[in-house]
Design an enzyme around this catalytic site. Sequence first.
Site, mmCIF file in Angstrom:
data_model
loop_
_atom_site.group_PDB
_atom_site.id
_atom_site.type_symbol
_atom_site.label_atom_id
_atom_site.label_comp_id
_atom_site.label_asym_id
_atom_site.label_seq_id
_atom_site.Cartn_x
_atom_site.Cartn_y
_atom_site.Cartn_z
ATOM 1 N N CYS A 2 -24.558 -33.803 57.355
ATOM 2 C CA CYS A 2 -25.678 -34.164 58.208
ATOM 3 C C CYS A 2 -25.446 -35.572 58.765
ATOM 4 C CB CYS A 2 -27.025 -34.159 57.500
ATOM 5 S SG CYS A 2 -27.460 -32.574 56.791
ATOM 6 N N TRP A 96 -26.201 -29.878 58.423
ATOM 7 C CA TRP A 96 -25.319 -28.977 57.681
ATOM 8 C C TRP A 96 -26.198 -28.429 56.571
ATOM 9 C CZ3 TRP A 96 -23.233 -28.483 52.710
ATOM 10 C CH2 TRP A 96 -22.099 -27.662 52.610
ATOM 11 N N ASN A 122 -30.544 -37.130 55.339
ATOM 12 C CA ASN A 122 -29.243 -36.635 54.897
ATOM 13 C C ASN A 122 -29.223 -36.760 53.379
ATOM 14 O OD1 ASN A 122 -26.516 -36.123 54.490
ATOM 15 N ND2 ASN A 122 -25.892 -38.194 55.077
ATOM 16 N N GLY A 123 -28.850 -35.678 52.692
ATOM 17 C CA GLY A 123 -28.830 -35.717 51.228
ATOM 18 C C GLY A 123 -29.585 -34.524 50.660
ATOM 19 N N GLU A 519 -1.493 -28.485 50.737
ATOM 20 C CA GLU A 519 -2.076 -29.095 51.928
ATOM 21 C C GLU A 519 -1.856 -28.207 53.162
ATOM 22 O OE1 GLU A 519 -4.196 -31.163 52.476
ATOM 23 O OE2 GLU A 519 -3.930 -31.758 54.558
ATOM 24 N N LYS A 523 -4.881 -26.600 55.370
ATOM 25 C CA LYS A 523 -5.011 -26.842 56.816
ATOM 26 C C LYS A 523 -5.181 -25.525 57.552
ATOM 27 C CE LYS A 523 -5.855 -29.952 56.912
ATOM 28 N NZ LYS A 523 -5.990 -31.118 56.076
ATOM 29 N N GLU A 526 -8.658 -23.716 56.702
ATOM 30 C CA GLU A 526 -9.916 -24.325 57.134
ATOM 31 C C GLU A 526 -10.127 -24.271 58.642
ATOM 32 O OE1 GLU A 526 -8.669 -29.047 56.623
ATOM 33 O OE2 GLU A 526 -10.765 -28.520 56.477
ATOM 34 N N HIS A 542 5.204 -15.016 38.855
ATOM 35 C CA HIS A 542 4.317 -14.671 37.734
ATOM 36 C C HIS A 542 3.078 -13.913 38.207
ATOM 37 C CE1 HIS A 542 6.740 -16.888 34.907
ATOM 38 N NE2 HIS A 542 6.824 -17.860 35.812
ATOM 39 N N LYS A 641 -17.415 -33.014 57.975
ATOM 40 C CA LYS A 641 -16.364 -34.014 57.760
ATOM 41 C C LYS A 641 -16.539 -34.750 56.444
ATOM 42 C CE LYS A 641 -12.782 -36.499 58.891
ATOM 43 N NZ LYS A 641 -11.466 -35.864 58.680
HETATM 44 O O1 M6R Z 1 -13.551 -38.064 52.944
HETATM 45 P P1 M6R Z 1 -12.739 -37.518 51.815
HETATM 46 O O2 M6R Z 1 -11.291 -37.852 51.937
HETATM 47 O O3 M6R Z 1 -13.282 -37.909 50.469
HETATM 48 O O4 M6R Z 1 -12.873 -35.951 51.951
HETATM 49 C C1 M6R Z 1 -12.333 -35.090 50.998
HETATM 50 C C2 M6R Z 1 -12.317 -33.679 51.500
HETATM 51 O O5 M6R Z 1 -13.612 -33.227 51.768
HETATM 52 C C3 M6R Z 1 -11.469 -33.523 52.760
HETATM 53 O O6 M6R Z 1 -10.166 -33.976 52.563
HETATM 54 C C4 M6R Z 1 -11.428 -32.048 53.206
HETATM 55 O O7 M6R Z 1 -10.745 -31.280 52.268
HETATM 56 C C5 M6R Z 1 -10.793 -31.934 54.590
HETATM 57 N N1 M6R Z 1 -11.629 -31.155 55.456
HETATM 58 C C6 M6R Z 1 -9.473 -31.266 54.590
HETATM 59 O O8 M6R Z 1 -8.906 -31.225 55.852
#
Ligand code: M6R
Length: 646
Positions: A2, A96, A122-123, A519, A523, A526, A542, A641
């Site tokens: 949010c 959100w 927000n929260g 990673e 990517k 998501e 395994h 984000k």
């Molecule tokens: O702001 P942060 O680095 O603490 O965020 C951690 C994760 O939420 C963040 O890396 C998330 O996994 C990304 N969307 C991945 O691309």
Amino acid sequence: MCGIVGYLGENSALPALIDGLRRLEYRGYDSSGIALRLGSDIQSVKAVGKIKALEEKIFGKDVKSPQSPFAKWGNYNKSPQLQYPRGCLGIAHTRWATHGEPSEANAHPHSDCLGKIWIAHNGIIENYKELKEKLEEKGHKFKSETDTEVIAHLIEDFYPHTNTNDNVSVGAGKSGGDLAGSLRKALKLLEGAYGIVLIHEDYPDKIMAAKMGSPLAIGLGDTETIIASDVSAIITRAKQVIYLDDGEVAEISKNDLRIFNIDNVKIEKKIEEIDWDMGEAEKKGFPHFMLKEIFEQPESIMNSIRGRVMEREGKAKLGGFDSVSKKLRDINRIIITACGTAMHAGLVGEYMLEEYAGIPTEVEYASEFRYRRPIIDKNTALLAISQSGETADTLAAIREAKEKNALTLGIVNVVGSSIAREIDAGAYNHIGPEISVASTKAFTSQVAIMALITVYLGRQRRMSLITGERIIKELLLIPEKIKDILGQNNEIKKIAEKYVNAENFFYLGRKYNYPTALEGALKLKEISYIHAEGIPSGEMKHGSIAMIDENFPSVFICPRDSVYEKNISNMEEIKSRGGRVIAVATEGDERIKEMADDIIYIPKTLEMLTPILATAPLQLFAYHVSALKGLDVDKPRNLAKSVTVE
Ligand code: M6R
């Protein structure tokens, strides 16, 4: 999650609020809304979906001849130069969803029974159900399923209104009650996290803000004040900022700004300068922020390293660690904690710290850390990694470690963020804002800083001058090498075209590149919604290998490193079962051509730094798959984000 914005100033609030929402949209985007003071009223408009839907509702689809019922908010005769309404006070929110589905009724801002108090939040208010029941017993009527609405009703309950609704037993009396006092009383009853902005119909010149666990910054412009969840919504209008801390309440009017705690004790706050450049928050001709941020990596990595290496001494210079450098000598165990991409950078760090600094290191998901009974002594340091510096789980892990007297360290990008202020010592990434939800330049910078920390701690211990020198020398070459990889963008796009319709992927790697596999898979899933799993290459046999057939491709990260031969054997196992293979390999590796269907070459580097180089093509691959599918690359569904809820 949010994003909230508040505006008070001499200009029209509407463009400032909409601009702020656009910049915060990455924080959540299932619905949004604005409450604007117009004359003696406060009016609101809300829409489900992205900010564009809200704009269309306000301005109409065609701004030249708007059909919107909110056309009265503006005078469009002079289009394309829109004339905005005179309202100079307002709040806005992009959501959100946590409590209640994304709908107009649940979109913020929310109001009390009389529609006088408007609040954006927000929260999460954890005890909202209990508070709501009590308020309903007293006659309060709720219009949404959100936890936020209880805050507006609670304040109403403490605020003496002239009550026009007999069913509402809010404190009867004359209007003109004590808004700040009522807010403080309400806040004392809340359990959970909040960043709040609120306006009240009785106060044409006042905006209130409060913070507990969710970020809030107050931007001080020449003729206006902007309150927002993060500075990206402030930088166009103000260069000076005050970061609220937990438990603080701000009362802002045109000529005054007062910050106090929940017991009304005044607090003196430091005014800080925002050093982010506006251009850094724009797309600069790229179709998406993600692509722009991928292409920024040669520069962003250099910015993370610059001024932090002493080449001839083979040492790293981390100013942010100076205050604790003596304590760091005594550290004999490190726990790295983070979430998502940042956690993958931490896993690379684990290999580095153990191999080169000789410090036993473990990595724990921040969301799990505090629910274990972590064994921490005075010689354990907790290293938190976070781009946003606001991730609730990571923040909670830091607090848990502090409770146990651990030294807390951090790698954080957002200056002045909650994590940056909570830790004992740390290093900033210096990579500018990362806007795309999919984290890219933050990861490579986090790994680069992990390498610097490894040299810093290693040289305090048994790392030789030669080893320190070699790591630094190779690290300094990384930005140029990333440039070479980005030069293969078109070839990587062609590979993405070949695989765009696959429904599943394995990402496989060993040792330093097991985190790279995780990673790469994260990517892809998501932003393209394709199922992808990162697995250590050796673990595949395994169980997971049972999935392999010609429709289930595997991405192998197999540079020429200490585990190359093992990786090749695993690749053969996949090939002999009909699986297709995309390999990320070291330049000049001819042998790989016999096995892989497609190859992306990366330049040679030190094994510990290969994750930085190997991740870049995987970012591009995921980007192109998502773009080819026509998806919203920068704002994938269901995500936000910064994840400021647990
Ligand atoms: O702001 P942060 O680095 O603490 O965020 C951690 C994760 O939420 C963040 O890396 C998330 O996994 C990304 N969307 C991945 O691309």
